[in-house]
Design a protein around this motif. Sequence first.
Motif, PDB file in Angstrom:
ATOM      1  N   ASP A   1       0.848  -1.198   0.000  1.00 41.94           N
ATOM      2  CA  ASP A   1       0.000   0.000   0.000  1.00 41.94           C
ATOM      3  C   ASP A   1       0.883   1.247   0.000  1.00 41.94           C
ATOM      4  N   GLY A   2       0.476   2.252  -0.792  1.00 42.81           N
ATOM      5  CA  GLY A   2       1.209   3.508  -0.861  1.00 42.81           C
ATOM      6  C   GLY A   2       2.361   3.482  -1.847  1.00 42.81           C
ATOM      7  N   CYS A   3       2.554   2.353  -2.526  1.00 43.56           N
ATOM      8  CA  CYS A   3       3.638   2.226  -3.513  1.00 43.56           C
ATOM      9  C   CYS A   3       3.053   1.921  -4.885  1.00 43.56           C
ATOM     10  N   ASP A   4       3.837   2.196  -5.911  1.00 42.04           N
ATOM     11  CA  ASP A   4       3.410   1.853  -7.266  1.00 42.04           C
ATOM     12  C   ASP A   4       4.337   0.816  -7.879  1.00 42.04           C
ATOM     13  N   ARG A   5       5.158   0.181  -7.032  1.00 39.44           N
ATOM     14  CA  ARG A   5       6.088  -0.848  -7.500  1.00 39.44           C
ATOM     15  C   ARG A   5       5.983  -2.081  -6.617  1.00 39.44           C
ATOM     16  N   THR A   6       6.328  -3.231  -7.198  1.00 38.77           N
ATOM     17  CA  THR A   6       6.376  -4.456  -6.407  1.00 38.77           C
ATOM     18  C   THR A   6       7.633  -4.449  -5.539  1.00 38.77           C
ATOM     19  N   PHE A   7       7.672  -5.333  -4.538  1.00 41.40           N
ATOM     20  CA  PHE A   7       8.890  -5.496  -3.753  1.00 41.40           C
ATOM     21  C   PHE A   7      10.065  -5.856  -4.656  1.00 41.40           C
ATOM     22  N   ALA A   8       9.798  -6.596  -5.742  1.00 41.41           N
ATOM     23  CA  ALA A   8      10.863  -7.028  -6.645  1.00 41.41           C
ATOM     24  C   ALA A   8      11.385  -5.902  -7.527  1.00 41.41           C
ATOM     25  N   GLN A   9      10.718  -4.765  -7.551  1.00 48.18           N
ATOM     26  CA  GLN A   9      11.191  -3.597  -8.294  1.00 48.18           C
ATOM     27  C   GLN A   9      11.959  -2.632  -7.395  1.00 48.18           C
ATOM     28  N   MET A  10      12.019  -2.938  -6.110  1.00 48.91           N
ATOM     29  CA  MET A  10      12.701  -2.064  -5.155  1.00 48.91           C
ATOM     30  C   MET A  10      14.121  -2.551  -4.902  1.00 48.91           C
ATOM     31  N   THR A  11      14.980  -1.635  -4.523  1.00 48.59           N
ATOM     32  CA  THR A  11      16.311  -2.040  -4.078  1.00 48.59           C
ATOM     33  C   THR A  11      16.157  -2.743  -2.727  1.00 48.59           C
ATOM     34  N   THR A  12      17.184  -3.456  -2.318  1.00 48.08           N
ATOM     35  CA  THR A  12      17.147  -4.130  -1.018  1.00 48.08           C
ATOM     36  C   THR A  12      16.909  -3.119   0.093  1.00 48.08           C
ATOM     37  N   ALA A  13      17.566  -1.968   0.010  1.00 52.72           N
ATOM     38  CA  ALA A  13      17.407  -0.934   1.041  1.00 52.72           C
ATOM     39  C   ALA A  13      15.976  -0.404   1.077  1.00 52.72           C
ATOM     40  N   GLU A  14      15.376  -0.189  -0.098  1.00 53.36           N
ATOM     41  CA  GLU A  14      13.994   0.304  -0.147  1.00 53.36           C
ATOM     42  C   GLU A  14      13.028  -0.718   0.458  1.00 53.36           C
ATOM     43  N   LYS A  15      13.219  -1.991   0.092  1.00 57.42           N
ATOM     44  CA  LYS A  15      12.339  -3.025   0.634  1.00 57.42           C
ATOM     45  C   LYS A  15      12.513  -3.144   2.141  1.00 57.42           C
ATOM     46  N   ASN A  16      13.754  -3.151   2.600  1.00 54.17           N
ATOM     47  CA  ASN A  16      14.013  -3.316   4.031  1.00 54.17           C
ATOM     48  C   ASN A  16      13.467  -2.159   4.863  1.00 54.17           C
ATOM     49  N   ALA A  17      13.322  -1.001   4.239  1.00 55.48           N
ATOM     50  CA  ALA A  17      12.793   0.156   4.971  1.00 55.48           C
ATOM     51  C   ALA A  17      11.325  -0.040   5.342  1.00 55.48           C
ATOM     52  N   THR A  18      10.604  -0.861   4.563  1.00 57.32           N
ATOM     53  CA  THR A  18       9.164  -1.012   4.801  1.00 57.32           C
ATOM     54  C   THR A  18       8.701  -2.445   4.975  1.00 57.32           C
ATOM     55  N   SER A  19       9.584  -3.419   4.835  1.00 58.19           N
ATOM     56  CA  SER A  19       9.131  -4.805   4.791  1.00 58.19           C
ATOM     57  C   SER A  19       8.601  -5.297   6.139  1.00 58.19           C
ATOM     58  N   HIS A  20       7.790  -6.332   6.062  1.00 57.94           N
ATOM     59  CA  HIS A  20       7.210  -7.005   7.216  1.00 57.94           C
ATOM     60  C   HIS A  20       8.301  -7.535   8.152  1.00 57.94           C
ATOM     61  N   ARG A  21       9.334  -8.146   7.568  1.00 61.51           N
ATOM     62  CA  ARG A  21      10.413  -8.691   8.401  1.00 61.51           C
ATOM     63  C   ARG A  21      11.156  -7.564   9.119  1.00 61.51           C
ATOM     64  N   ALA A  22      11.435  -6.483   8.382  1.00 62.91           N
ATOM     65  CA  ALA A  22      12.135  -5.350   8.994  1.00 62.91           C
ATOM     66  C   ALA A  22      11.304  -4.761  10.134  1.00 62.91           C
ATOM     67  N   ARG A  23       9.998  -4.693   9.971  1.00 68.93           N
ATOM     68  CA  ARG A  23       9.139  -4.150  11.028  1.00 68.93           C
ATOM     69  C   ARG A  23       9.184  -5.037  12.277  1.00 68.93           C
ATOM     70  N   ALA A  24       9.134  -6.352  12.072  1.00 64.12           N
ATOM     71  CA  ALA A  24       9.211  -7.278  13.215  1.00 64.12           C
ATOM     72  C   ALA A  24      10.583  -7.204  13.867  1.00 64.12           C
ATOM     73  N   VAL A  25      11.638  -7.121  13.051  1.00 64.77           N
ATOM     74  CA  VAL A  25      13.005  -7.064  13.583  1.00 64.77           C
ATOM     75  C   VAL A  25      13.214  -5.775  14.377  1.00 64.77           C
ATOM     76  N   ARG A  26      12.638  -4.655  13.900  1.00 65.08           N
ATOM     77  CA  ARG A  26      12.775  -3.398  14.647  1.00 65.08           C
ATOM     78  C   ARG A  26      12.126  -3.504  16.030  1.00 65.08           C
ATOM     79  N   LYS A  27      10.978  -4.199  16.112  1.00 62.68           N
ATOM     80  CA  LYS A  27      10.336  -4.408  17.416  1.00 62.68           C
ATOM     81  C   LYS A  27      11.221  -5.274  18.310  1.00 62.68           C
TER      82      LYS A  27
END
Length: 194
Positions: free
Chosen positions: A158-184
């Motif tokens: 949501d809020g994006c116009d690209r798939t996760f596969a169109q993002m750089t690793t850094a872009e995906k990690n900034a918003t990904s489900h795993r990154a959110r859980a890891v930050r907690k």
Amino acid sequence: MRKLLFATNNAHKLAEVRAELGDAWQLVTPRDCGVTEEIPETQPTLEGNASQKARYLYDRTGMDCFADDTGLEVEALGGAPGVHSARYATDGHDFAANNRLLLRNLAGCGNRRARFRTVISLILGSEEHLFEGVVEGHIIEHETGDEGFGYDPLFVPDGCDRTFAQMTTAEKNATSHRARAVRKLAGYLLAMEK
């Protein structure tokens, strides 16, 4: 520096968690601790699998540890593939077959809402703590993008116009489900150190 056993031998996952934890904890892998067998994950939920993996390692090593499990939950499919995401189409991790089956199961479906969800089970001194990360989005009609893995070419957050596969690793990690859980997880561990 305290040691923390992470139930993965995946270098990408390890680097992602190390970046969040900084220098407060020394992350080690099952292989570092002599655990070379497949860690069981036979539970019917993401929470159950994360707990099972963490408990297995804790029982084997006695070390503080954590494990994660992730699934893609598609609304129109009643939450499937969910806990079976990695083995949706076959017994192995065949990403292409999983994506083909998902698209086939959604053919002609107007509701393409989905979410990625990661659950982390942390065991410290035999006490368990759970952390969850979720990213809402939708499934597009054909694979787009070359980065990432799994369902990334089909999932647009949501809020994006690209798939996760169109993002750089850094872009995906900034918003990904795993990154959110890891930050907690990291927030909890770092607060403990203060």
